[in-house]
Design an enzyme around this catalytic site. Structure first.
Site, PDB file in Angstrom:
ATOM      1  NE  ARG A 237      -4.420  -1.452   0.213  1.00 33.21           N
ATOM      2  CZ  ARG A 237      -4.260  -2.583  -0.506  1.00 33.21           C
ATOM      3  NH1 ARG A 237      -3.434  -2.864  -1.306  1.00 33.21           N
ATOM      4  NH2 ARG A 237      -5.714  -3.284  -0.353  1.00 33.21           N
ATOM      5  CD  GLU A 266      -3.360   3.270  -5.057  1.00 30.61           C
ATOM      6  OE1 GLU A 266      -4.334   2.588  -5.451  1.00 30.61           O
ATOM      7  OE2 GLU A 266      -2.146   2.869  -4.771  1.00 30.61           O
ATOM      8  CG  HIS A 285      -3.703  -0.790  -6.655  1.00 34.84           C
ATOM      9  ND1 HIS A 285      -4.073  -0.144  -5.507  1.00 34.84           N
ATOM     10  CD2 HIS A 285      -3.412  -2.022  -6.452  1.00 34.84           C
ATOM     11  CE1 HIS A 285      -4.268  -1.038  -4.346  1.00 34.84           C
ATOM     12  NE2 HIS A 285      -3.928  -2.255  -5.273  1.00 34.84           N
TER      13      HIS A 285
HETATM   14  C1  8YV Z   1      -7.223  -5.139  -5.665  1.00 31.07           C
HETATM   15  C2  8YV Z   1      -5.278  -5.066  -3.759  1.00 31.07           C
HETATM   16  O1  8YV Z   1      -7.191  -5.233  -7.001  1.00 31.07           O
HETATM   17  O2  8YV Z   1      -6.449  -7.232  -3.124  1.00 31.07           O
HETATM   18  C3  8YV Z   1      -5.879  -6.060  -2.856  1.00 31.07           C
HETATM   19  O3  8YV Z   1      -5.600  -5.828  -1.740  1.00 31.07           O
HETATM   20  O4  8YV Z   1      -4.885  -4.125  -3.550  1.00 31.07           O
HETATM   21  C4  8YV Z   1      -5.622  -5.343  -5.080  1.00 31.07           C
HETATM   22  O5  8YV Z   1      -5.816  -6.827  -5.345  1.00 31.07           O
HETATM   23  C5  8YV Z   1      -7.706  -3.583  -5.221  1.00 31.07           C
HETATM   24  O6  8YV Z   1      -7.493  -3.568  -3.700  1.00 31.07           O
HETATM   25  C6  8YV Z   1      -9.109  -3.470  -5.412  1.00 31.07           C
HETATM   26  O7  8YV Z   1      -9.893  -4.713  -5.522  1.00 31.07           O
END
Ligand code: 8YV
Length: 326
Positions: A237, A266, A285
């Site tokens: 993150r 983001e 992302h």
């Molecule tokens: C996701 C991610 O695409 O799963 C997670 O925590 O960061 C990514 O795989 C995103 O968060 C929203 O779907």
């Protein structure tokens, strides 16, 4: 009484049809702001939520008097107030495992593309500047045989380390995780304290979840401790890193290069310098963003919400045990 589910992230038509066979479904896949009037209206009636990437707050939960369960289409759940959900008796679920390999592929994509300057040099051709054999000023850095320092060694971190050790002959160090004897044996991995890892690693890759403890875990002092020429990769993150300190380190040469899939804000603000820096690979992302994996994540979330709303234990609950203890 037919239960109502609010879906606020895109799922397939078949998946939507399967939910609509058993539930009243409000489908708002393009909501980007929890204050969206349509979202708030549907929320007021919802027994279940399926989606991701929205900040869920106690004030928002006050607008959801019938909410029983949330199935996040994500493995990370830092955008949910887990303790507050538990206090209110609301079950939270996530989607681990189904995205591990795809996200690890993204992590290694960033390691390779940053080390070998792939995006920067592809632009050279697009700009018509490939006029002679590539020389020293455009050389990248080898990945094979180097030392990969994993900050975080959960499912995704271990999958990235496996790619490095078994695919690229890399030495694996790991920190901010308990010792993993099985991985030590499988990959020759070695546990380190964070500071020592930063001093030893040629490539530092962050995969820890965002928590109060890991927020701004990597800042100016940590970048200064990294080896000259070291590469930093973040697929965790954005807020695990002090982004201003990272930008300063990239500009003054303290940090050689960075491969980033996540950012403090983001989508990345238009005025961020990061996408325009030659020593940065910035991706929007895309960690789990493949057709196969996002379909699998959505299906896991759908399976979770079905089980939760029928009073059964979901496949991947986050706070079920705490709810039961409550
Ligand atoms: C996701 C991610 O695409 O799963 C997670 O925590 O960061 C990514 O795989 C995103 O968060 C929203 O779907």
């Amino acid at each position: 009484m037919t239960r109502r589910i609010l879906v606020f992230r895109e799922i397939s038509a078949d998946q939507l049809d399967s939910l609509r066979a058993d539930f009243e479904v409000d489908y708002l896949p393009h909501v980007t702001d929890a204050d969206d009037p349509a979202f708030m209206d549907a929320l007021s009636r919802a027994h279940g939520l399926v989606g991701a990437s929205l900040k869920i707050t106690p004030a928002l939960l006050d607008q959801a008097p019938q909410l029983e369960a949330i199935a996040s289409i994500s493995v990370g759940y830092d955008n949910y107030p887990v303790d507050e959900l538990t206090r209110r008796g609301i079950l939270l679920c996530n989607t681990p495992d189904v995205l591990t390999e795809t996200t690890a592929d993204t992590g290694f994509l960033l390691i390779m593309s940053t080390a070998r300057r792939a995006i920067e040099l592809a632009e050279l051709i697009k700009q018509g500047k490939w006029t002679e054999s590539i020389g020293k000023s455009h050389f990248g850095t080898d990945v094979h045989g180097k030392t990969l320092g994993m900050v975080g060694m959960g499912r995704i971190g271990a999958a990235i380390a496996r790619r490095g050790a078994l695919g690229f002959g890399m030495k694996i160090l790991y920190a901010k995780a308990s010792p993993k004897p099985a991985l030590d044996a499988e990959l020759g991995a070695q546990h380190r304290e964070l500071d020592q890892l930063l001093e030893e690693a040629d490539i530092v890759c962050v995969t820890v979840p965002l928590t109060e403890e890991t927020e701004k875990l990597i800042g100016a002092a940590e970048f200064a401790r990294m080896k000259a020429g070291a590469i930093f990769v973040n697929v965790a993150r954005g807020k695990v890193v002090d982004e201003a300190a990272m930008i300063a380190a990239l500009k003054d040469g303290t940090l050689h290069a960075a491969g980033l899939d996540v950012f403090e804000k983001e989508p990345l603000p238009a005025d961020s310098p990061l996408p325009h820096m030659a020593n940065v690979v910035a991706l929007p992302h895309i960690g789990s963003a493949t057709h196969e994996t996002r379909t699998a994540m959505a299906q896991r979330a759908i399976d979770n919400i079905r089980l939760a709303l029928s009073g059964q234990r979901p496949l991947s609950p986050v706070n079920a045990d705490d709810l039961n203890d409550g």
